[in-house]
Design a protein around this motif. Structure first.
Motif, short mmCIF file in Angstrom:
data_model
loop_
_atom_site.label_atom_id
_atom_site.label_comp_id
_atom_site.label_asym_id
_atom_site.label_seq_id
_atom_site.Cartn_x
_atom_site.Cartn_y
_atom_site.Cartn_z
N THR A 110 0.84 -1.20 0.00
CA THR A 110 0.00 0.00 0.00
C THR A 110 0.87 1.25 0.00
O THR A 110 0.65 2.18 -0.78
CB THR A 110 -0.89 0.01 1.26
N GLN A 111 1.88 1.25 0.87
CA GLN A 111 2.71 2.44 1.00
C GLN A 111 3.58 2.65 -0.23
O GLN A 111 3.75 3.78 -0.68
CB GLN A 111 3.57 2.34 2.26
N ILE A 112 4.12 1.56 -0.77
CA ILE A 112 4.97 1.74 -1.95
C ILE A 112 4.15 2.27 -3.11
O ILE A 112 4.58 3.15 -3.85
CB ILE A 112 5.68 0.42 -2.32
N LEU A 113 2.93 1.75 -3.26
CA LEU A 113 2.09 2.21 -4.36
C LEU A 113 1.71 3.68 -4.19
O LEU A 113 1.40 4.36 -5.16
CB LEU A 113 0.84 1.33 -4.48
N LYS A 114 1.78 4.18 -2.96
CA LYS A 114 1.56 5.62 -2.73
C LYS A 114 2.87 6.37 -2.77
O LYS A 114 2.95 7.51 -2.31
CB LYS A 114 0.93 5.83 -1.35
N GLU A 115 3.94 5.71 -3.26
CA GLU A 115 5.27 6.30 -3.30
C GLU A 115 5.74 6.72 -1.91
O GLU A 115 6.44 7.71 -1.74
CB GLU A 115 5.31 7.50 -4.27
N ASN A 116 5.32 5.97 -0.92
CA ASN A 116 5.75 6.26 0.44
C ASN A 116 6.55 5.06 0.90
O ASN A 116 6.03 4.14 1.49
CB ASN A 116 4.49 6.48 1.30
N ILE A 117 7.83 5.07 0.59
CA ILE A 117 8.65 3.88 0.81
C ILE A 117 9.43 4.02 2.10
O ILE A 117 10.13 5.01 2.31
CB ILE A 117 9.60 3.66 -0.39
N MET A 118 9.26 3.05 2.95
CA MET A 118 9.93 3.09 4.25
C MET A 118 11.09 2.09 4.23
O MET A 118 11.00 1.05 3.60
CB MET A 118 8.96 2.67 5.37
#
Lengths: 587, 1083
Positions: free
Chosen positions: A103-111
């Motif tokens: 979910t986060q990667i698809l929102k370009e929010n990569i942790m």
């Protein structure tokens, strides 16, 4: 007192006796020589050729691992190869039941905590390759049946597999620890700093150039020719490496070697069997036809390449077999499994909507590929499912340009995830060559000749290759007129480059290529303009912030995983992710 | 004085000559008298028994031997072989005068038989007779609070779950910290393949279940390095030596005892009933979205038109439904006795137990045979045989949960049984249907605990057989007046098998035939065999100057063993009424393991004038767990003792009867838990294109070293008022270096995620212990009292560790509810708990300096500076309080939310506000007991306590978080509901908000004092008994775990240490309470 001493002496004698009794007849070291009963130890391994072969096999099985649990950390190598090459591109949006990481990667929010930053499946393979490289020469000395040429072929095979792993790693992380020694003993230093992208790339090219001719040209077992490293898969890999190194003439050279080999194979087959109902020449290049000769129905490409696997067009793919214990659960979880429901990944609507009305910018109605690779699971569904790899056979009436509705697709689903994962296939190589031709052309431009004159032969070569791929997908024969018009794209290098990019997207959809194509282009151009303008198309919210994130050239790579940074103090986080963790509230 | 008459012609005898004779006493000829020819070592070489006329005859072997004439009740006579005819008059022993024999009480440890008062190590001994008649299954239950420095904690109240023990704190991070158990000199170790102590299940800790408490003679606990030194690396965590009862000379004695116990569960927290629960849930679903539709869940609506309405309109007390009155019966029969040639003791015990949680039962059968055979004065043969069989029917562990903990979570408006349209039970267990509302998914995963208990099966049975054979030979003198040299050879076998099988029937799930929970069957078995050979040589010289006394021992031991295990899991087994679903094998594994070890130990004891004492022990250990270069470990220990009370200057006073000072020093070691670590091992993997693969599976550990603990101990032995009061004090410190850590992570660029084991750092444990006893204090006529008190304190500290490894062990703040940050930090103890400070609940969403009732108030989520002043933004509004601002978890607090202390006043509750909340390691542990004797009646009370430890009450957290569909406890009735509510319980929020972050709200003080048992026993006057042919008859009544004084709000504050030493109570079955009545009779 004296007799005490005597007794002490006596006592001492007994001590010695007792010790001797304990030690028994065998020596101590023998007593402690306990070997594992259900494992083999290094000391007694590596005596014959078979031992090397078995470890090489484990390099393939390592590369073919997929995560069985949906939140397994580390994920499998295939999950990583596919996700790194595809997830952040404009081909993928969120599907169903995905975990927080996707979910986060698809929102370009990569942790840095994402499991897609855990690169261990690939380093596991690298270590196995390094182990083979270390011990194969030793076995060669021990086992007379293990010939020098076999040794060289084995070394070429594992070097290619290792290069493939590093190539994925540098494309995903840019600079990575470069290890070429096997991990055997705890006395070794395992805290290795990252080596720069270009150094690794150059090393890999030199490494493969040195061994490419040692590799097996054709295996006795037909299956192995597409699911093991051959000389031609090394060529394909080299072509790709040169493309990233921006050494375009070399790239073309190796693409040609691969294409020529396939032509040779085709001619062999025709000479042998008279004809092949599946194959047809498109612009002199043999490709699998959408409708086999004698049939008007299409879908043959999806059936042969992705359904059955190990097709004529295949150069290297990871093979899964029903009777093996390992299956390709990546396809099962991420695309869509037996139930036909949508997996973690879904398709952005711009790729599929309004095709029949002709408004879609990617696919025309005559294009078979969207029918083969994407479906709407039910009329009520608001999302699209990825069907590439998930069907064993596909058939539908060949779509006609004049029609306004799409034909109905009949398909049989995989009953379990045994689809092969394709790493290189022929059309990929053709389009690589097309990309390289344009770049060669651009490099030829000088002041004395008008640039469009210099460019034209190169753009035409590129167009021919794109056209071949496109015509096949649009049910055109070798001889029929092109659907694409050169005049529409031949105006400039940019329009032709865009065409190649678009064709690569259409053709290699969901094969773990698109994001790397975009990154390669961004590296070449020194900016992310093309990349961000394409990728942003799939985003529906927070686009402003995402667009800003996508302008960072560092941000195109994944962060090193949190745990790796903790375990390896030599590793320095990618600056795009090395923010102060304690963000404070703005006022 | 014996008389003997010789008759016949004196002439030289040769072997083979037949001799004969007549035996009589003052009443005439004697029948059945043993006449034997014995050699110089008193070994029997020829033998006859006198007939009805008192006559005997046999052939002699050697004329140099002697003839021995013996009969029970008569004096033994020795005659030289002179002549062929003898006439012997026997004399009754009763005519003898009383002989007073003085001997020093000697230690019963496996080392040197050192006189008790000369022991210079820190040890504590307890006689098992103190526990006679108690309603206990294993001896550790009775030891609780009795041994200073030995902290014993129940794993859970489930049957057969055993206890977890820590001697003087945990000296290791994740290798075993359990003390070594030695039974009659044999290491008691049920070793199985790949046993990891951290993930060990309860049974692994319950090894004492294999020793019947009724067979135990005494228990000696060895604490410091000097006393455990002979156990070397095995004894690094302390040693519990158990001595088993043996037979003794005398007439055969038969003892039977029977105990019946009733057990019951303590009352836990009060849970909500169905009506309260549905009301709460409605609110929980409504609050996050302020949306009525969100709370429209058909199972909570009491809508009669709903097809399952009758199953969701109840008030079920699930917790009550899984509890019951448990029963336990212990039968024990023993037979002991002995004569001149042999002593024996045979015992058999049978226990049957039904748990205080439904559907648990445990059967145990133990038998033990101990035989001492005296071949001659010099040769003694000892054999022991024992067998234990247990059959434990446990509850099925569904998703690793106790059924009690499931009962706490189960929705109370649901019924246990399916009901018909009139609400009458059909007798069929009801499971939440898979078609139920998706919001209830967590309840679907929670099967009906009653159905699970009765329909699913989980059985473990174990069998343990350990035969032993021992030979003792005296080379030199036979008495203490001579120099002695004794050889002892011993071979002991240990066979341990366990079989587990579990079955989960399809009735437990409603989610389709191909679910892995349909007819799932697991079976596994472990078998291990080990043999140990020990040779010991003891030398005790006799000095002409008796001021010196010395003894020494050398011993060598070899152990080798193998174990193998297999397991398989299958689901979807046939017998389901579906046509073509085959069973699926979901897991299959086998394992084989082999181990060998060897040690040599030598030990010497020297005493000058019985008051200056010196001991030295060294041990060399070798094990297959290390590579050749690191295989041998050397562990020396040295101790001194000065018995001050024997000095002249102490003789004048009458108060202090014993005063001894004993310093000791020693090094002990610890080995890793698994084998083959120094090999690079290759394992076969899946095949590729039909060809097998093999790959390297680990990094070999050629650098791995022994973990070492250097221990210092200063002890003081004290006896006052002619030993009326005795006691001892110990101060100790132990430094562990080269701490062994399992699976430390490695950069994965190596191709491996971790090493198997690594030496990573050092740790210190320092503490003191006090143990006091008052013996036979006369309070009044016939009324005496015994008092025992023990206290212990231990401080643990991690003193060094590789920073990278430390970092990799310490996780990041997950920003999620319900978790505590686990951290290991240098210079702090294991078991530290970190979390937020909980400051109650925000009363209002909107801030105003003065309260406007029902609208706004000062207790609102706004940021305050150090001085407590509200910070305002530029627009004049107070700055709002956030959780993890700037991350994906960002959340703005509103009224009714939990209020966490903003330690750094940055307006953001995040990892920087996490503080140390306390430690799970107790400051003081111990116990005290009082025994009153009035004539034949005695009353025995034993308390144990722990103080100053913190427990994470996860059970309460789950029952107060109002975050899921789990049932909640009554305290949430005080939850915040509307603006202005002043309460400490936040609002209900399902799957939303941050109302139960790991904070001090759920960290509770685990201090307690427990009345471990109180017992009344009465033994009936033997004079009365003689008339009915009994020699002893005693009656016992005991009450175990009668009450507990604690502030802890959960079921039981006694919670075992978990990962990194943190105690987390997640509603595991607490210790049951019980009452026992017992009777012991001897014939």
């Amino acid at each position: 007192m004296n007799h005490i001493l005597m007794k002490m002496k006596h006592n001492f004698k007994y001590t010695v006796l007792s010790v001797a009794l304990v030690a028994g007849l065998s020596s101590c070291e023998d007593f402690f020589n306990v070997l594992p009963l259900n494992e083999i130890v290094l000391e007694s391994y590596y005596t014959e050729e078979n031992d090397i072969t078995s470890v090489i096999n484990s390099c393939y099985t390592g590369l073919a691992t997929t995560a069985t649990a949906t939140n397994a950390n580390p994920t499998g190598a295939v999950n990583l190869m596919a996700a790194w090459g595809e997830m952040r591109s404009d081909n993928i949006v969120a599907g169903t039941s995905l975990t927080e990481d996707e979910t986060q990667i698809l929102k370009e929010n990569i942790m840095p905590t994402t499991r897609y930053s855990n690169w261990s499946p690939l380093y596991t393979v690298i270590n196995r390759c390094n182990t083979v490289m270390h011990y194969a020469p030793i076995v060669n000395l021990k086992d007379p049946n293990y010939t020098d040429s076999e040794l060289l072929a084995d070394l070429a095979e594992v070097k290619a597999l290792r290069a493939l792993c590093y190539f994925y790693l540098i494309r995903a992380f840019r600079d990575v620890p470069f290890v070429t020694e096997p991990s055997i003993d705890d006395a070794q230093n395992y805290r290795v700093a990252a080596t720069p992208f270009n150094d690794i790339l150059t090393y890999l090219i030199n490494d493969l150039e040195a061994v490419k001719e040692d590799a097996v040209r054709r295996y006795p077992k037909v299956l192995d020719n597409t699911s093991r490293i051959t000389r031609y898969s090394i060529y394909a890999l080299l072509a790709d490496l040169y493309l990233w190194k921006q050494d375009y003439p070399k790239c073309i050279e190796y693409c040609d070697k691969v294409i020529d080999f396939k032509k040779e194979l085709y001619e062999e087959e025709i000479a042998l069997k008279g004809n092949n109902t599946d194959l047809e020449l498109f612009k002199e290049i043999p490709l699998i036809s959408e409708h086999p000769i004698g049939s008007t129905r299409s879908g043959n490409v999806a059936t042969k390449i992705f359904g059955v696997g190990n097709s004529f067009e295949s150069i290297f793919e990871l093979n899964y077999e029903q009777n093996q214990s390992s299956s390709n659960s990546f396809i099962w979880n991420y695309y869509n499994g037996a139930s036909g429901s949508i997996g973690f990944f879904s398709v952005p609507p711009f790729l599929v909507e309004n095709i029949a009305s002709g408004v879609n910018k990617v696919f025309k109605i005559t294009d078979c590929r969207h029918l083969e690779y994407i479906e709407k699971p039910g009329s009520s569904s608001t999302q699209y499912a990825i069907t590439k790899y998930t069907r064993t056979s596909v058939t539908f009436d060949s779509p006609l340009a004049s029609a306004t509705t799409l034909p109905t697709v009949t398909s049989i689903r995989q009953t379990a995830g045994y689809a092969n994962w394709i790493i290189y296939r022929l059309t990929d190589i053709m389009l690589m060559k097309a990309e390289a031709e344009i770049q060669v052309g651009k490099s030829m431009i000088n002041d004395s000749v008008a640039s469009n004159v210099t460019l034209k032969p190169y753009l035409q070569k590129a167009f021919t290759l794109v056209s071949a791929v496109y015509n096949r997908a649009n049910n055109k024969t070798n001889l029929s007129a092109d659907t694409l018009k050169y005049s529409d794209f031949g105006g400039s290098a940019t329009t032709m480059e865009d065409l190649v990019m678009l064709e690569r997207q259409r053709e290699l959809l969901f094969e773990g290529k698109r994001w790397f194509d975009l990154v390669r282009k961004a590296r070449r151009e020194g900016n992310n303009v093309y990349l961000s303008s394409n990728v942003i198309r799939k985003q529906t919210s927070n686009t402003g912030a995402i667009q800003i994130k996508l302008t960072s050239i560092d941000g195109l790579y994944f962060p090193y995983s949190e745990s790796e940074l903790k375990n390896n103090p030599e590793l320095k986080q990618n600056p795009a992710y090395d923010t102060d963790k304690t963000s404070t509230q703005s006022e | 004085m014996s008389l003997l008459f010789l008759s016949g012609v004196l002439r030289a005898q040769t072997s083979g000559t037949t001799i004969s004779g007549y035996i009589y006493d003052n009443q005439g000829p004697m029948i059945g008298v043993n006449v034997t020819e014995v050699d110089a070592a008193n070994r029997y070489v020829a033998y006859a028994v006198s007939d009805v006329n008192g006559n005997f005859s046999f052939k002699i072997q050697n004329p140099k031997n002697r003839i021995r004439v013996a009969c029970v009740g008569y004096q033994v006579q020795f005659l030289p072989i002179k002549g062929t005819s003898y006439k012997v008059r026997m004399v009754e022993t009763t005519t003898l005068k009383e002989i007073v024999v003085t001997t020093k009480a000697r230690s019963e440890s496996s080392g040197l038989a050192i006189p008790q008062r000369e022991l210079s190590g820190a040890t504590q001994k307890i006689d098992a007779s103190e526990f006679a008649g108690l309603g206990i299954n294993t001896i550790d239950e009775a030891l609780q609070g009795r041994i200073a420095g030995l902290d014993i904690v129940y794993n859970s109240g489930n049957l057969g779950s055993g206890t977890s023990m820590r001697m003087r704190g945990a000296a290791s991070i994740n290798s075993s910290s359990e003390p070594l158990i030695v039974v009659d000199g044999n290491v008691w170790e049920a070793k199985t393949t790949g046993f990891d102590f951290n993930s060990a299940n309860d049974e692994k800790f319950a090894q004492l279940l294999n020793v019947n408490p009724d067979d135990i003679q005494s228990i000696t606990v060895l604490k410091d390095a000097a006393s455990t030194a002979i156990w070397g690396s095995q004894g690094a965590n302390g040693v519990i030596e158990i001595k088993i009862k043996r037979g003794s000379r005398g007439s055969t004695r038969v003892t039977y005892s029977y105990k019946a116990s009733g057990t019951y569960q303590p009352n836990g927290v009060k849970m909500m009933n169905g009506d309260q629960y549905t009301m709460l849930l409605k609110e929980e679903y409504f609050n996050p979205r302020l949306n009525d539709a969100a709370s429209d869940i058909v199972e909570l609506n009491y809508d009669p038109s709903f097809s399952e309405y009758e199953m969701f309109n109840n008030n079920t007390d699930w917790v009550d439904a899984v509890k019951q009155l448990g029963m336990r019966h212990n039968h024990n029969l023993s037979l002991s006795g002995g004569g001149e040639k042999a002593n024996f003791r045979i015992s058999a015990g049978y226990d049957k137990e039904f748990g205080s949680i439904i559907a648990q039962s445990l059967d145990r059968f133990t038998t033990r045979v101990a035989l001492d055979y005296f071949v001659s004065d010099r040769i003694k043969i000892v054999t022991n045989y024992n067998m234990t069989y247990t059959n434990n029917n446990k509850n099925y562990s569904f998703n690793n949960q106790d059924i009690l903990s499931m009962a706490y979570q189960k929705m109370p408006n649901m019924s246990i049984y399916e009901q018909d349209m009139n609400g009458n039970s059909t007798g069929e267990y009801y499971q939440v249907q898979s078609s139920a509302s998706t919001e209830l998914d967590d309840q679907k995963r929670l099967v009906n605990p009653i159905a699970l208990a009765y329909q699913a099966k989980n059985n473990t049975n174990t069998i343990n057989i350990s035969p032993e054979f021992q030979l003792k030979y005296n080379f030199l003198g036979l008495t203490n007046e001579e120099s002695q040299l004794i050889y002892e050879g011993k071979i002991a076998f240990n066979v341990f098998n366990d079989y587990n099988s579990s079955f989960l029937p399809s009735s437990m799930t409603t989610s389709g035939w191909n679910s892995s929970n349909v007819n799932a069957k697991n079976t596994s078995s472990n078998k291990s065999q080990a043999s140990t050979t020990t040779h010991t040589l003891t030398f005790v010289p006799r000095f002409t100057n008796t001021d010196h006394s010395f003894m020494m021992l050398v011993r060598g031991q070899m152990t080798s063993g193998t174990s193998n295990s297999q397991s398989n899991s299958v689901y979807g087994l046939p017998n389901i009424p579906s046509t073509n679903v085959p069973g699926t094998i979901s897991g299959f594994s086998t394992g084989v393991s082999q181990w060998r070890s060897m040690y040599f130990t030598s030990s010497a004891h020297y005493a000058y004038k019985g008051k200056y004492i010196m001991d030295f022990t060294s041990r060399v250990d070798a094990t297959t767990k290390f590579g050749p270069s690191r295989r041998w470990g050397f562990f020396p220990a040295f101790s001194l003792k000065w018995i001050m009370s024997d000095e002249e200057f102490m003789k004048s006073q009458k108060v202090i009867s014993t005063l001894g000072l004993r310093p000791s020093w020693g090094i002990v070691g610890n080995q890793p838990g698994s084998e083959y670590l120094f090999f690079s091992r290759y394992t076969s993997g899946p095949s590729y294109n039909g060809e097998g693969s093999i790959y390297p599976n680990n990094i070999r550990l050629s650098n791995l070293r022994w973990e070492q603990v250097e221990k210092w101990n200063m002890g003081l032995d004290l006896g006052l008022f002619d030993e009326r009061i005795t006691g001892d004090v110990n101060l100790y410190t132990g430094n562990t270096t080269d701490l062994l850590m399992n699976n430390p992570s490695l950069p994965s660029s190596s191709g491996f995620s971790s090493l198997n084991v690594q030496n990573t750092g050092s740790m210190n444990n320092t503490g003191w212990e006090l143990n006091l006893q008052a013996n036979k204090l006369t309070l009044a006529r016939n009324l005496t009292a015994d008092i025992n008190v023990s206290f212990a304190n231990n401080r643990n500290m991690l003193t060094s560790m590789d920073q990278t490894i430390l970092n990799s062990m310490n996780g990041e703040f997950s920003r999620s509810n319900g978790t505590y940050l686990t951290r290991i930090q240098l210079n702090s103890a294991l078991g530290s708990i970190y979390g937020f400070n909980y400051d109650g609940v925000y009363q209002y969403s909107k801030y105003s300096p003065e309260e406007v009732v029902g609208v706004s108030g000062p207790n609102a989520p706004v940021v305050r500076n150090d001085a407590g002043k509200v910070i305002y933004l530029k627009n004049g509004e107070p700055k709002p309080m956030y959780f993890s601002y700037g991350t994906t978890a960002a959340y703005e607090f509103v009224g009714g939310d939990a209020k966490y202390r903003d330690i750094n006043h940055d307006g953001n509750i995040n990892e920087l506000d996490i503080v140390y909340l306390g430690s799970s390691l107790p400051k003081i542990t111990g116990g005290f007991g009082l025994r009153l004797n009035y004539g034949r009646l005695s009353m025995n009370n034993q308390f144990n306590f722990r103080a100053g430890n913190k427990v994470v009450n996860m059970g309460r957290m789950n029952a107060e978080n109002m975050y899921s569909n789990s049932n909640q406890c009554m305290s949430v009735a005080w939850r915040w509901r509307v603006e202005g509510d002043n309460t400490t319980i936040p609002r209900a929020l399902r799957q939303y908000g941050y109302n139960y972050l790991g904070s001090d709200r759920f960290v509770e003080d685990g201090s307690f004092i427990r009345l471990n048992y109180t017992q009344f026993s009465y033994s009936i006057d033997p004079k009365l008994l003689k008339t009915i042919g009994l020699s002893q008859l005693s009656l016992n009544v005991s009450l175990n775990n009668l009450f507990i004084l604690t502030k802890y709000s959960g079921n039981d504050p006694e919670v075992r240490y978990g990962d990194y030493g943190i105690s987390t109570d997640s509603n595991q079955t607490p210790r049951s309470k019980s009452f026992t009545a017992g009777i012991t009779a001897s014939f």
